[in-house]
Design an enzyme around this catalytic site. Structure first.
Site, PDB file in Angstrom:
ATOM      1  N   GLU A 105     -24.851  40.202 -48.053  1.00 23.72           N
ATOM      2  CA  GLU A 105     -25.862  41.054 -48.683  1.00 23.72           C
ATOM      3  C   GLU A 105     -26.913  41.486 -47.662  1.00 23.72           C
ATOM      4  O   GLU A 105     -27.319  42.651 -47.630  1.00 23.72           O
ATOM      5  CB  GLU A 105     -26.514  40.278 -49.827  1.00 23.72           C
ATOM      6  CG  GLU A 105     -27.617  40.987 -50.571  1.00 23.72           C
ATOM      7  CD  GLU A 105     -28.239  40.049 -51.587  1.00 23.72           C
ATOM      8  OE1 GLU A 105     -29.388  39.599 -51.349  1.00 23.72           O
ATOM      9  OE2 GLU A 105     -27.587  39.738 -52.595  1.00 23.72           O
ATOM     10  N   LYS A 165     -21.405  31.507 -52.495  1.00 17.05           N
ATOM     11  CA  LYS A 165     -22.641  32.254 -52.772  1.00 17.05           C
ATOM     12  C   LYS A 165     -23.483  32.402 -51.503  1.00 17.05           C
ATOM     13  O   LYS A 165     -24.129  33.439 -51.282  1.00 17.05           O
ATOM     14  CB  LYS A 165     -23.450  31.540 -53.856  1.00 17.05           C
ATOM     15  CG  LYS A 165     -24.799  32.195 -54.210  1.00 17.05           C
ATOM     16  CD  LYS A 165     -24.640  33.631 -54.658  1.00 17.05           C
ATOM     17  CE  LYS A 165     -25.849  34.167 -55.408  1.00 17.05           C
ATOM     18  NZ  LYS A 165     -27.147  33.995 -54.797  1.00 17.05           N
TER      19      LYS A 165
END
Length: 329
Positions: free
Chosen positions: A196, A189
């Site tokens: 991102e 993550k």
């Protein structure tokens, strides 16, 4: 199946709702009891103290913690571990540093308590879309909670199946994956969020170039009055750069093409920094991700249209408040 959830913010509350909609029993606790009462009115079993929360869970107990990373998570998982017994499970669904997960898991294992680190992506849209889950921890606990993970995750949905991937883990196309031992979930993550940053930065810079295509510094024949909202929208239709982030950018630009309602101040929540630290430890070059992180630092001093695009995307997918009105308050 039963799950306890601590922390009823944007994501915690919607995870509870998604589980209840699909027949699971949910026990909830939050320091602000108004949020507990709100979920109770929707069918959850509420508790007004952490002690009552743990006592309301059936063995083996499973408590999903969804509070801010850092000290809040550290304190909460520690308090819960002191109330649990061997065989119980603590899930950290926030954005903790993966090395903290390894330390906590080692500590809790002495009591026989299983600790899972679950990187959770989906933002404010997860209630309907589902949440992408990246899971780390002991396999026995992961298998026990499979019905929970399967419900929270998006499922295959309308996304075409990837050809020839039958030999790989079949839960991945359902939107959840046991990535490996303790820390692996939050490690994946962490890098997800670092990527991102880079993707968002690329869109932001491209749209900034469009916004300045009519600069007086250019010769008249090279000046263009471009509609940035329309470009974002046309890219959504068959372009190779299409993505959910582009969908959200297009939405924000359609609402306000100048994005003047956003400050251009862009925060970073930690994972981008940790991703760069991991890259340094592994001697892996990460030029794009590093530059994207440094741009967020600079945005806190001066702002461009690109930073407003970043602010807009963060607000759309995660409800992160960087709008002018909020900054002034």
């Amino acid at each position: 199946m039963q799950l306890g959830i601590v922390g009823l913010g944007r994501m915690g509350a919607n995870i509870a709702r998604r589980l209840m909609r699909n027949g699971h029993e949910v026990v909830v606790y939050n320091r602000s009891l108004d949020k507990v009462k709100a979920l109770q009115s929707e069918g959850a079993k509420g508790a007004d103290s952490l002690e009552k929360f743990v006592a309301s869970l059936t063995k083996p107990r499973a408590a999903w913690v969804m509070v801010p990373a850092g000290d809040p998570t550290e304190q909460m998982v520690t308090q819960i571990s002191n109330l649990m017994e061997s065989g119980d499970i603590i899930i950290d669904g926030g954005n903790s540093y993966y090395k903290d997960d390894v330390r906590r898991a080692t500590l809790f294992a002495k009591k026989g308590i299983h600790y899972l680190d679950v990187g959770t992506s989906g933002g404010v849209w997860g209630l309907e879309r589902g949440y992408c889950l990246m899971i780390g921890g002991p396999e026995i606990a992961v298998k026990h909670l499979d019905p929970i993970f399967r419900t929270i995750a998006p499922g295959v949905g309308t996304i075409p199946r990837t050809p020839t991937r039958e030999k790989f883990n079949q839960t991945a196309e359902q939107g959840y994956l046991h990535c490996g031992p303790t820390g692996a979930g939050h490690f994946v993550k962490m890098v997800h969020n670092g990527i991102e940053y880079g993707i968002m930065q690329a869109y932001a810079e491209g749209f900034d170039i469009f916004a300045n295509a009519n600069s007086k510094e250019l010769k008249d024949e090279y000046q263009y009055n471009l509609s940035v909202p329309d470009i974002a929208e046309v890219w959504r239709r068959g372009s190779v750069v299409g993505s959910w982030l582009l969908d959200l950018a297009s939405m924000a630009l359609a609402e306000n093409p100048s994005l003047s309602n956003f400050s251009g101040t862009v925060q970073d929540s930690g994972e981008g920094r940790w991703t760069i630290q991991a890259a340094i430890e592994e001697a892996v070059p990460a030029e794009v991700l590093s530059a994207a992180l440094y741009t967020r630092f600079r945005s806190r001093k001066d702002h461009t249209f690109a930073e407003r695009v970043l602010s807009a995307m963060r607000y759309k997918f995660g409800g992160h408040i960087e709008m002018k009105e909020a900054i002034k308050k």
